[in-house]
Design a protein around this motif. Structure first.
Motif, PDB file in Angstrom:
ATOM      1  N   VAL A 231      11.554  -9.621  -7.236  1.00 13.14           N
ATOM      2  CA  VAL A 231      10.885  -8.624  -8.595  1.00 13.14           C
ATOM      3  C   VAL A 231      11.926  -9.017  -9.516  1.00 13.14           C
ATOM      4  O   VAL A 231      13.236  -9.018  -9.402  1.00 13.14           O
ATOM      5  CB  VAL A 231      10.865  -7.186  -8.503  1.00 13.14           C
ATOM      6  CG1 VAL A 231      10.363  -6.729  -9.699  1.00 13.14           C
ATOM      7  CG2 VAL A 231       9.662  -6.842  -7.273  1.00 13.14           C
ATOM      8  N   GLU A 243       8.345  -5.840 -15.660  1.00 13.78           N
ATOM      9  CA  GLU A 243       8.461  -6.039 -14.090  1.00 13.78           C
ATOM     10  C   GLU A 243       7.644  -7.145 -13.846  1.00 13.78           C
ATOM     11  O   GLU A 243       6.549  -7.183 -13.740  1.00 13.78           O
ATOM     12  CB  GLU A 243       8.229  -4.813 -13.638  1.00 13.78           C
ATOM     13  CG  GLU A 243       9.099  -3.720 -13.973  1.00 13.78           C
ATOM     14  CD  GLU A 243       9.096  -2.436 -13.127  1.00 13.78           C
ATOM     15  OE1 GLU A 243       8.213  -2.562 -12.103  1.00 13.78           O
ATOM     16  OE2 GLU A 243      10.083  -1.598 -13.046  1.00 13.78           O
ATOM     17  N   GLN A 245       6.744 -10.129 -10.642  1.00 10.54           N
ATOM     18  CA  GLN A 245       6.914 -10.938  -9.554  1.00 10.54           C
ATOM     19  C   GLN A 245       7.433 -12.398  -9.436  1.00 10.54           C
ATOM     20  O   GLN A 245       6.778 -12.801 -10.393  1.00 10.54           O
ATOM     21  CB  GLN A 245       5.474 -10.737  -8.844  1.00 10.54           C
ATOM     22  CG  GLN A 245       5.105  -9.310  -8.416  1.00 10.54           C
ATOM     23  CD  GLN A 245       6.081  -8.624  -7.438  1.00 10.54           C
ATOM     24  OE1 GLN A 245       6.596  -9.255  -6.344  1.00 10.54           O
ATOM     25  NE2 GLN A 245       6.120  -7.428  -7.525  1.00 10.54           N
ATOM     26  N   ALA A 265       2.636 -10.737 -13.368  1.00 10.10           N
ATOM     27  CA  ALA A 265       2.711  -9.200 -13.518  1.00 10.10           C
ATOM     28  C   ALA A 265       1.433  -8.772 -12.570  1.00 10.10           C
ATOM     29  O   ALA A 265       0.673  -9.408 -12.453  1.00 10.10           O
ATOM     30  CB  ALA A 265       2.574  -8.826 -14.839  1.00 10.10           C
ATOM     31  N   GLU A 266       1.737  -7.721 -12.001  1.00 12.58           N
ATOM     32  CA  GLU A 266       0.949  -6.819 -11.344  1.00 12.58           C
ATOM     33  C   GLU A 266      -0.659  -6.877 -12.269  1.00 12.58           C
ATOM     34  O   GLU A 266      -0.339  -6.313 -13.526  1.00 12.58           O
ATOM     35  CB  GLU A 266       1.143  -5.433 -10.928  1.00 12.58           C
ATOM     36  CG  GLU A 266       2.399  -5.566  -9.962  1.00 12.58           C
ATOM     37  CD  GLU A 266       1.673  -6.073  -8.517  1.00 12.58           C
ATOM     38  OE1 GLU A 266       0.695  -6.003  -8.388  1.00 12.58           O
ATOM     39  OE2 GLU A 266       2.760  -6.305  -7.609  1.00 12.58           O
ATOM     40  N   PRO A 267      -1.800  -6.740 -11.704  1.00  9.70           N
ATOM     41  CA  PRO A 267      -2.918  -6.663 -12.334  1.00  9.70           C
ATOM     42  C   PRO A 267      -2.954  -4.991 -13.032  1.00  9.70           C
ATOM     43  O   PRO A 267      -2.424  -4.207 -12.630  1.00  9.70           O
ATOM     44  CB  PRO A 267      -4.197  -6.582 -11.418  1.00  9.70           C
ATOM     45  CG  PRO A 267      -3.526  -7.267 -10.253  1.00  9.70           C
ATOM     46  CD  PRO A 267      -2.100  -6.965 -10.423  1.00  9.70           C
ATOM     47  N   ASP A 268      -3.371  -5.011 -14.321  1.00 10.22           N
ATOM     48  CA  ASP A 268      -3.558  -3.782 -15.164  1.00 10.22           C
ATOM     49  C   ASP A 268      -2.412  -3.105 -15.162  1.00 10.22           C
ATOM     50  O   ASP A 268      -2.480  -1.811 -15.582  1.00 10.22           O
ATOM     51  CB  ASP A 268      -4.742  -2.756 -14.340  1.00 10.22           C
ATOM     52  CG  ASP A 268      -6.039  -3.396 -14.376  1.00 10.22           C
ATOM     53  OD1 ASP A 268      -6.600  -4.037 -15.174  1.00 10.22           O
ATOM     54  OD2 ASP A 268      -6.675  -3.364 -13.084  1.00 10.22           O
ATOM     55  N   SER A 269      -1.156  -3.643 -15.273  1.00 16.42           N
ATOM     56  CA  SER A 269       0.031  -3.105 -15.096  1.00 16.42           C
ATOM     57  C   SER A 269       0.557  -3.319 -16.909  1.00 16.42           C
ATOM     58  O   SER A 269      -0.106  -3.864 -17.503  1.00 16.42           O
ATOM     59  CB  SER A 269       1.174  -3.773 -14.357  1.00 16.42           C
ATOM     60  OG  SER A 269       1.322  -4.828 -14.975  1.00 16.42           O
ATOM     61  N   ARG A 272       1.559  -6.839 -17.558  1.00 15.14           N
ATOM     62  CA  ARG A 272       0.414  -7.698 -17.813  1.00 15.14           C
ATOM     63  C   ARG A 272      -0.166  -7.470 -19.195  1.00 15.14           C
ATOM     64  O   ARG A 272      -0.366  -8.611 -19.834  1.00 15.14           O
ATOM     65  CB  ARG A 272      -0.748  -7.555 -16.791  1.00 15.14           C
ATOM     66  CG  ARG A 272      -1.967  -8.232 -16.809  1.00 15.14           C
ATOM     67  CD  ARG A 272      -1.799  -9.675 -16.595  1.00 15.14           C
ATOM     68  NE  ARG A 272      -1.348  -9.883 -15.282  1.00 15.14           N
ATOM     69  CZ  ARG A 272      -2.322  -9.949 -14.467  1.00 15.14           C
ATOM     70  NH1 ARG A 272      -3.713 -10.269 -14.676  1.00 15.14           N
ATOM     71  NH2 ARG A 272      -2.355 -10.437 -13.299  1.00 15.14           N
TER      72      ARG A 272
END
Length: 294
Positions: A231, A243, A245, A265-269, A272
């Protein structure tokens, strides 16, 4: 870089990093004069004689067999990256090579047009391609917006290590700068073992040794690491903390001297959403993907 055999400093550092008690070694009857393992203990763990271990550590071991190097790696609890580095520096020691920078020119690394097409087509993923000395050679739209705006730099300054150690504004954008710098130095040392004759790599390390006391301290620690995923946290001036990945992959031949670095990025973060906003803003203002050669 130093003129003494790299294997000397590396094995000393790896011995010093180990706790004898944690390896089940007896405490001994006298007070230890060195931190970590003594040479005789390292030899015992590797299953070789003290005399032979001493010759290897001093760069006088000759052409050390792969089996002995494997035993040393097991005895000193080396990681896979450290094991590879040991093989590289042992080969260099056997051929009486030094680590002084070579005189002459080195052909610049290039990125194939097909590879540039691939990274430009990645949607929602930041992509960066870097070479032997961590010179950034290509990036897509998002890749040029994460951490450092490579397009605004002259080609010779598009270097991850130089940016992280020599530019205060880049440092300010990394809340975990100490960890990032340690990992960068460990990757550079692995690259130095893999490409010992790279003029560009030697010059980058030399410049950083002269310009950054922190780099010099970390370089002397002899850490070797291949950070392939994790990360990454970056502070963007407009969107705050991102943040991401990340995944770093050494590419297959014919691009095997290049590394592809991906951020997502993580979905729906919130990150993102921030990446979508950054990408849209860059497209609106005509910021295009670019390539550079140092």
């Amino acid at each position: 870089m130093h003129a003494e055999p790299e294997i000397n400093a590396f094995l000393k550092a790896r011995r010093a990093a180990l706790d004898p008690a944690g390896l089940g070694l007896p405490p001994g009857g006298t007070r230890r004069r060195v931190r970590g393992l003594r040479r005789d203990e390292a030899a015992h763990l590797a299953g070789i004689s003290v005399e032979y271990y001493t010759r290897i550590e001093q760069g006088r071991g000759g052409n050390v067999s792969p089996e002995v190097l494997d035993s040393l790696a097991r005895g000193l609890r080396l990681t896979a990256a450290e094991h590879e580095y040991l093989r590289n520096v042992a080969h260099r020691a056997a051929h009486a090579a030094t680590t002084r920078c070579q005189v002459g020119e080195e052909a610049p690394q290039v990125v194939r047009p097909g590879l540039r097409v691939m990274i430009d087509a990645m949607d929602g993923v930041a992509a960066v391609v870097y070479g032997r000395a961590m010179d950034v050679l290509a990036w897509n739209r998002l890749g040029g917006l994460i951490g450092c705006d490579f397009a605004r730099l002259p080609p010779g300054e598009r270097n991850i290590a130089k940016q992280m150690f020599l530019r205060a504004d880049v440092e300010a954008g990394h809340p975990e700068v100490a960890q990032v710098r340690r990992e960068i130095v460990a990757v550079l040392r692995a690259e130095a073992g893999r490409f010992p004759d790279s003029v560009r790599l030697c010059h980058v390390v030399g410049e950083l040794l002269e310009s950054s006391p922190e780099f010099a301290r970390l370089w002397e620690s002899q850490e070797v690491e291949e950070k392939t995923y994790g990360v990454k946290r970056v502070i963007d001036p407009r969107h705050g903390l991102l943040e991401l990945q990340f995944q770093a992959m050494r590419l297959p031949p014919p691009d095997d001297e290049l590394t592809l670095l991906l951020y997502a990025a993580e979905p729906d973060s919130p990150t993102r959403k921030a990446l979508r906003a950054l990408s849209a803003d860059a497209e609106e203002h005509g910021a295009l993907p670019a390539t550079g050669t140092p």
